[in-house]
Design an enzyme around this catalytic site. Structure first.
Site, mmCIF file in Angstrom:
data_model
loop_
_atom_site.group_PDB
_atom_site.id
_atom_site.type_symbol
_atom_site.label_atom_id
_atom_site.label_comp_id
_atom_site.label_asym_id
_atom_site.label_seq_id
_atom_site.Cartn_x
_atom_site.Cartn_y
_atom_site.Cartn_z
ATOM 1 N N PRO A 1 0.856 -1.200 0.000
ATOM 2 C CA PRO A 1 0.000 0.000 0.000
ATOM 3 C C PRO A 1 0.890 1.247 0.000
ATOM 4 O O PRO A 1 1.422 1.639 1.030
ATOM 5 C CB PRO A 1 -0.814 -0.135 1.293
ATOM 6 C CG PRO A 1 -0.069 -1.098 2.149
ATOM 7 C CD PRO A 1 0.830 -1.918 1.291
ATOM 8 N N ASP B 1 5.719 2.499 2.408
ATOM 9 C CA ASP B 1 4.784 1.396 2.674
ATOM 10 C C ASP B 1 3.967 1.777 3.906
ATOM 11 O O ASP B 1 4.494 1.839 5.020
ATOM 12 C CB ASP B 1 5.602 0.113 2.925
ATOM 13 C CG ASP B 1 4.732 -1.119 3.124
ATOM 14 O OD1 ASP B 1 3.550 -0.961 3.495
ATOM 15 O OD2 ASP B 1 5.249 -2.238 2.931
ATOM 16 N N HIS B 2 2.702 2.016 3.691
ATOM 17 C CA HIS B 2 1.871 2.533 4.777
ATOM 18 C C HIS B 2 1.623 1.483 5.868
ATOM 19 O O HIS B 2 1.159 1.803 6.960
ATOM 20 C CB HIS B 2 0.539 3.034 4.216
ATOM 21 C CG HIS B 2 -0.068 4.154 5.021
ATOM 22 N ND1 HIS B 2 0.339 4.479 6.294
ATOM 23 C CD2 HIS B 2 -1.053 5.032 4.725
ATOM 24 C CE1 HIS B 2 -0.365 5.488 6.750
ATOM 25 N NE2 HIS B 2 -1.224 5.852 5.817
ATOM 26 N N ARG B 3 1.948 0.231 5.595
ATOM 27 C CA ARG B 3 1.823 -0.774 6.656
ATOM 28 C C ARG B 3 2.908 -0.573 7.706
ATOM 29 O O ARG B 3 2.772 -0.993 8.847
ATOM 30 C CB ARG B 3 1.975 -2.190 6.074
ATOM 31 C CG ARG B 3 0.863 -2.587 5.136
ATOM 32 C CD ARG B 3 1.184 -3.886 4.437
ATOM 33 N NE ARG B 3 2.440 -3.804 3.692
ATOM 34 C CZ ARG B 3 2.993 -4.814 3.030
ATOM 35 N NH1 ARG B 3 2.419 -5.987 3.034
ATOM 36 N NH2 ARG B 3 4.128 -4.653 2.367
#
Ligand code: CAO
Length: 482
Positions: free
Chosen positions: A277, A454-456
């Site tokens: 993401p 990476d938004h995680r």
């Protein structure tokens, strides 16, 4: 002493005439108890008839295409009475009313016309292998296994099926024996060899459409199913493919092969794009001072054989920022529950080559000065473009930079080079009027930064702090060079 006995078709439910579609044994074969002997096919299912006990096949009494019913003799088996599964059981073994063992995947079978005596004995029968023959050849209550419906239910299923109590089925009141589950007749049509094939590949046959007679599943159906799954996995979890278009309908076209580099990097980019993401944080850095420092030092650098370009300062600034924000210099553990923080700072630098994009890696960036970094990037870029780069120089990056500043543009959204968790995109620096604290506007050289993360792993606030930190480093040359 060896004795011979016939094995007959047991209760097969509501079918009084079914086709023999496969004969799995021949005279002389040695079979184990429960080994399939023949396969029958009804309107709805393919069913195995297993050997009720171990023995040697003397005669096969049916052939493919024959029609059989309950009680039809199918093979004669020779057994050694000393083996404990012999003809002493013949009377009950060959009786269709005999009760199945509950072990090893035998179906719960209707007792049908079982005598009260047989039923009573069978009720107390243990789920165990055939009992040894009584000395003196006394009659045994050894039960015959029914048709092995379990193996037709779902070949990925455990062969040790639940007993009646576990499966919640009510026993037949007249005999105390469980009713057969007729729904199991609606099972995939497939021969044992196909079911074995499917089992080996982990294919659930209930998901396969058969193309044989009466929708029988053939080997090629299983293979086609596996191929289709692989294609879908490749395309990203069933994402619908873009339909092929015949462009020549609209005008002249030329078909060119993709370069080897593009063919290899394309799937990696696609994988990263689909799996991560991405969010891109935009920012800018005032590099006016840095640019004058760079220009002041061009001659000095040249004496060392180095062309001092912005990329060296970008590497240096990123090393500082990555030390400050270790979560950006990291990878997500495949278990999805841990972050792997790298205690080294190796930065990949995207290099444009005639064949496509490649990303050589500058190692231990935090331990090198800007002159060394400039020299190393130039060397790596040259080796990459002339295809002289050693493969290990393309490995081990913990972060990447993609600089398009030499070309132009104001911003872009770079794709993260997985398993890294972030990448810095750099566009062309431009002179801009920047508002000053005294209320005036000053011409400043502003460098656009595009930071994809990476938004995680990285929150938006962390990303904004990261680009702010980077911007301050690039804006303050003294701090950067300290
Ligand atoms: N703003 C303004 N000018 C810039 C600049 C920027 N951000 N970055 C570089 N320049 C200038 C350089 O100073 C140089 O100017 P001079 O010729 O006057 O000295 C000129 O642009 C060319 O620089 P360069 O880009 O060739 O050199 P570099 O050392 O800065 O970059 C490298 C090296 C390997 C990053 C670059 O050559 C390259 O291949 N860039 C393309 C990367 C790419 O394709 N990325 C796309 C990835 S898609 O995600």
């Amino acid at each position: 002493m060896a004795q011979t006995q016939e094995v007959t078709v047991p209760d097969i439910g509501d079918f009084d005439s079914v086709d023999v579609v496969e004969v799995l044994v021949k005279p002389g074969d040695t079979v184990t108890a429960e080994q399939p002997l023949i396969t029958l096919e009804s309107e709805k299912a393919a069913l195995d008839v297993p050997a009720p006990f171990a023995g040697k096949v003397v005669q096969v009494l049916v052939k493919v295409g024959d029609k059989v019913a309950q009680g039809t003799a199918i093979v004669t088996l020779e057994t050694d009475a000393a083996d404990g599964a012999g003809p002493d059981q013949a009377e009950t073994v060959t009786k269709p009313e005999a009760e199945p063992s509950s072990e090893g995947g035998h179906a719960e079978k209707s007792a049908g016309s079982a005598s009260a005596d047989t039923a009573e004995k069978a009720e107390t029968a243990q789920p165990a292998p055939p009992k040894p023959a009584e000395p003196g050849g006394g009659e045994s209550e050894q039960a015959i296994p029914a048709i092995d419906q379990a193996s037709t239910l779902n070949d990925t299923a455990d062969s040790s099926r639940p007993n009646t109590a576990e499966s919640g089925r009510a026993p037949a009141p007249s005999t105390g024996h469980p009713e057969p589950d007729r729904s199991q007749a609606f099972l995939p049509h497939a021969s044992p060899s196909i079911r074995k094939f499917a089992r080996e590949l982990g294919v659930d046959l209930t998901r396969v459409t058969g193309s044989g007679p009466k929708l029988r599943i053939l080997r090629e159906d299983v293979a086609a199913f596996v191929r289709q799954q692989l294609v879908e996995a490749d395309k990203g979890s069933g994402i619908p493919p873009i339909p092929a278009v015949d462009f020549s309908k609209f005008g002249p076209i030329e078909r060119q092969p993709l370069s080897r580099v593009k063919r290899r990097s394309g799937p990696n980019l696609h994988r990263s794009w689909l799996n991560i993401p991405h969010v891109t944080q935009f920012d800018e850095a005032d590099i006016t001072e840095l640019e004058s420092f760079r220009k002041d030092n061009l001659a000095r650098a040249e004496k060392r054989g180095v062309k001092l370009t912005l990329i060296a300062f970008l590497l240096d600034a990123c090393a500082h920022a990555l030390r400050e924000f270790p979560q950006v210099n990291a990878s997500l553990d495949p278990d999805g529950e841990h972050l792997i923080l790298k205690r080294y700072i190796h930065i990949g630098v995207a290099v444009e080559t005639p064949d496509g994009l490649m990303v050589p890696v500058v190692r231990d960036v935090d331990k090198k000065g800007v002159f060394d970094l400039a020299g190393e990037v130039a060397e790596l870029a040259e080796q990459t473009r002339t295809r002289k780069l050693k493969p290990d120089r393309l490995q081990g990056a913990s972060f990447s930079i993609s600089s398009l500043g030499g070309i132009g543009g104001t911003a872009f959204t770079p794709i993260i080079n997985a398993p890294e968790v972030a990448i810095l995109g750099v566009s062309r620096a431009r002179m801009q009027p920047v508002y000053q604290e005294d209320g005036s506007f000053a011409p400043r050289l502003m460098l656009p930064l595009s930071f994809s993360y990476d938004h995680r792993v990285i929150d938006g606030a962390e990303a904004a702090r990261f680009t702010r930190f980077l911007s301050e480093m690039l804006s303050d040359i003294r701090r950067l060079l300290l």
